[in-house]
Design an enzyme around this catalytic site. Structure first.
Site, PDB file in Angstrom:
ATOM      1  N   CYS A  12     -15.656   7.027   1.290  1.00 27.22           N
ATOM      2  CA  CYS A  12     -17.020   7.572   1.198  1.00 27.22           C
ATOM      3  C   CYS A  12     -17.359   8.418   2.413  1.00 27.22           C
ATOM      4  O   CYS A  12     -18.257   9.260   2.355  1.00 27.22           O
ATOM      5  CB  CYS A  12     -18.039   6.441   1.083  1.00 27.22           C
ATOM      6  SG  CYS A  12     -17.601   5.213  -0.140  1.00 27.22           S
ATOM      7  N   ARG A  71      -3.161 -10.781  11.875  1.00 26.00           N
ATOM      8  CA  ARG A  71      -3.831 -11.923  11.247  1.00 26.00           C
ATOM      9  C   ARG A  71      -2.936 -12.621  10.230  1.00 26.00           C
ATOM     10  O   ARG A  71      -3.407 -13.393   9.394  1.00 26.00           O
ATOM     11  CB  ARG A  71      -5.121 -11.448  10.582  1.00 26.00           C
ATOM     12  CG  ARG A  71      -6.007 -10.685  11.572  1.00 26.00           C
ATOM     13  CD  ARG A  71      -7.274 -10.225  10.934  1.00 26.00           C
ATOM     14  NE  ARG A  71      -8.040 -11.376  10.473  1.00 26.00           N
ATOM     15  CZ  ARG A  71      -9.194 -11.296   9.846  1.00 26.00           C
ATOM     16  NH1 ARG A  71      -9.722 -10.113   9.596  1.00 26.00           N
ATOM     17  NH2 ARG A  71      -9.832 -12.374   9.459  1.00 26.00           N
ATOM     18  N   ASP A  94     -12.111  -0.224  -7.548  1.00 25.35           N
ATOM     19  CA  ASP A  94     -12.249   0.912  -8.467  1.00 25.35           C
ATOM     20  C   ASP A  94     -11.374   0.820  -9.707  1.00 25.35           C
ATOM     21  O   ASP A  94     -11.405   1.720 -10.547  1.00 25.35           O
ATOM     22  CB  ASP A  94     -11.925   2.224  -7.742  1.00 25.35           C
ATOM     23  CG  ASP A  94     -12.979   2.601  -6.703  1.00 25.35           C
ATOM     24  OD1 ASP A  94     -13.963   1.858  -6.561  1.00 25.35           O
ATOM     25  OD2 ASP A  94     -12.810   3.634  -6.045  1.00 25.35           O
ATOM     26  N   ASN A 137     -15.864  -4.044  -1.812  1.00 23.15           N
ATOM     27  CA  ASN A 137     -15.852  -5.027  -0.733  1.00 23.15           C
ATOM     28  C   ASN A 137     -16.371  -6.383  -1.203  1.00 23.15           C
ATOM     29  O   ASN A 137     -15.839  -7.424  -0.816  1.00 23.15           O
ATOM     30  CB  ASN A 137     -16.646  -4.509   0.467  1.00 23.15           C
ATOM     31  CG  ASN A 137     -15.824  -3.523   1.291  1.00 23.15           C
ATOM     32  OD1 ASN A 137     -14.870  -3.916   1.940  1.00 23.15           O
ATOM     33  ND2 ASN A 137     -16.155  -2.247   1.210  1.00 23.15           N
ATOM     34  N   SER A 142      -7.765  -0.097   4.576  1.00 18.82           N
ATOM     35  CA  SER A 142      -9.167  -0.401   4.892  1.00 18.82           C
ATOM     36  C   SER A 142      -9.906   0.794   5.476  1.00 18.82           C
ATOM     37  O   SER A 142     -10.492   0.715   6.542  1.00 18.82           O
ATOM     38  CB  SER A 142      -9.238  -1.568   5.893  1.00 18.82           C
ATOM     39  OG  SER A 142      -8.536  -2.670   5.391  1.00 18.82           O
ATOM     40  N   GLU A 147       0.860  -1.188   0.000  1.00 20.68           N
ATOM     41  CA  GLU A 147       0.000   0.000   0.000  1.00 20.68           C
ATOM     42  C   GLU A 147       0.893   1.233   0.000  1.00 20.68           C
ATOM     43  O   GLU A 147       1.758   1.369   0.870  1.00 20.68           O
ATOM     44  CB  GLU A 147      -0.925  -0.017   1.221  1.00 20.68           C
ATOM     45  CG  GLU A 147      -1.634   1.292   1.521  1.00 20.68           C
ATOM     46  CD  GLU A 147      -2.410   1.858   0.343  1.00 20.68           C
ATOM     47  OE1 GLU A 147      -2.241   3.051   0.044  1.00 20.68           O
ATOM     48  OE2 GLU A 147      -3.160   1.102  -0.316  1.00 20.68           O
TER      49      GLU A 147
END
Length: 461
Positions: A51, A78, A293, A315, A47, A41
């Site tokens: 919006c 995780r 996107d 998602n 995450s 990233e």
């Protein structure tokens, strides 16, 4: 770099909605001993809800961190090897590896993969305008952008804001700036705001925005952004006028961020987004998936690929990709094009096709518009609502619905979204058993009033 015996590596490019939900879902299906997951990233965050940025800027959401669904630490806990501030600069499809640059140190290195997920998202359209990079001119794509805008608003000498563009981001930012106590002018290239609506429905939005004290300038292109002696923005110029500005927000929309994919020779569609199959695999590539996107999706009503950059789809794409990359099976059938928005207390909703979309794909249709109310007319707080409905000529199949009103307009469009997915006719819709009590709707729900009128028109034609 040799792979461990029997252990595969999944590489994810992009750490927001599609990328990290793919990584998380793959991890649910396969433990670290079977599947190594590396995610790149280039920003500071993972995450997060883009919006939500207008509502944070406007003050409805108090803290930036409220918009973060899962922190980098939570992903790492995780068993996902997440590398922030690291930009992938090249995809080597033949060699099954990606080249990434650490943005802090500038060092570059290659990482090999067995499976690749491309979730590079979208980039804001930044106009090629003189002055577009001046201090005080802002896009709102990332949490960093939001923070920069909030800082500018806090420091601004005056209270005049100009928003360029009147799509979802434009109208939501206009609301945020009004909430911040700014005088807002919206400069819009289209004849009406909200080009995702038909112009007759866009006109209702225009009138309501002016009622809220927003100055709407339609049918006008910005030619340059003017700066003062201090180098900061001072006005936005069109061919005919200048609009003084202490802050400028660009809400001109986004394009798929697919430069890496294009350079790697992956298949792109008419809108510049990646093309995938139903399992979200990049067409022609067994071990590469793409979502969010940066992809084009099938519109189930028109039967054509469309570019619909929304967090809901991203998602779902991530879930499907993660399931498939983790050895399971899932598909993403497509979209019907549902979107809702609000500007202050005006709700704007649409799903399916506009008139021009229907014409473009050769569908003949009947269009009806009705006025109704959000609740029984005699119940306190009932407010007017306009519903426009398109139905296919002869068959009566529902093609699209647009709703503009005060309360209750936005979520009513979901009825139409389900009807479109099920390919109902407007005649069938008139019999839908929808929830009714005076506080919630008139005895004939506005959507059903429109369906009755459309059914009569289809029968009459």
């Amino acid at each position: 770099m040799s792979m461990h015996q029997g252990r595969e590596r999944l590489v994810v490019v992009g750490g927001d909605a599609a990328g990290m939900s793919a990584a998380s879902q793959a991890r649910r299906l396969k433990g670290p001993e079977e599947l190594e997951i590396v995610a790149f990233e280039r920003g500071h965050f993972t995450s997060f809800s883009a919006c939500g940025i207008p509502y944070w800027v406007g003050g409805a959401v108090p803290e930036r961190d409220d918009l973060i669904a899962r922190t980098p630490e939570e992903h790492r806990a995780r068993g996902i090897d997440l590398r922030l501030r690291t930009e992938v600069t090249e995809l080597d499809v033949a060699g099954q590896r990606v080249r990434a640059r650490d943005l802090e140190s500038g060092t570059e290195s290659w990482t090999s993969y067995d499976k690749l997920v491309i979730a590079t998202g979208a980039r804001p359209v930044r106009p090629e305008l003189p002055g577009a990079d001046a201090p005080g001119v802002h896009g709102v794509q990332t949490l960093d952008d939001g923070q920069a805008l909030i800082d500018t608003l806090a420091r601004a000498k005056g209270r005049r804001a100009v928003v360029v563009g009147a799509g979802y981001i434009g109208v939501e930012m206009a609301e945020a700036l009004i909430d911040r106590g700014f005088e807002v002018t919206v400069v819009n290239r289209g004849e009406q705001p909200m080009s995702t609506l038909d112009p007759d429905m866009g006109r209702l939005v225009h009138r309501a925005m002016e009622g809220l004290g927003i100055t709407m300038v339609n049918g006008t292109e910005v030619t340059k952004i003017l700066t003062g002696a201090d180098g900061r923005v001072r006005a936005v110029a069109t061919r005919h006028a200048e609009y003084p500005a202490d802050v400028v927000v660009l809400g001109i929309g986004v394009r798929p961020e697919t430069a890496l994919a294009r350079a790697a020779g992956l298949p792109l569609g008419a809108h510049g987004g990646l093309l995938t199959d139903l399992a979200m695999r990049v067409r022609g590539h067994q071990n590469i998936w793409a979502g969010g996107d940066c992809v084009e999706v099938l519109n189930l009503v028109s039967g054509q690929e469309q570019y619909v950059p929304l967090g809901t789809h991203a998602n779902k794409h991530g879930q499907v990709i993660g399931t498939n990359a983790g050895g399971g099976y899932a598909t993403f059938p497509g979209v019907v094009g549902t979107a809702v928005s609000k500007v202050c207390d005006l709700e704007i909703a649409r799903t399916g096709l506009r008139e021009k979309d229907a014409r473009r794909v050769g569908l003949e249709f009947e269009a009806v518009t009705i006025e109704s109310t959000s609740r029984a007319g005699y119940y306190p707080g009932a407010s007017p609502m306009t519903v426009k409905m398109l139905a296919e000529r002869r068959t009566g199949r529902l093609l699209g619905v647009q709703i503009v009103g005060r309360e209750g307009a936005a979520k009513r469009v979901d009825i139409a979204a389900v009807a479109l997915t099920a390919r109902l006719t407007v005649e069938q819709m008139t019999a839908l058993d929808l929830g009714y009590a005076p506080p919630f709707s008139p005895v004939w729900d506005p959507v059903l009033v429109a369906a009755r009128k459309a059914a009569r028109q289809v029968r009459g034609s």
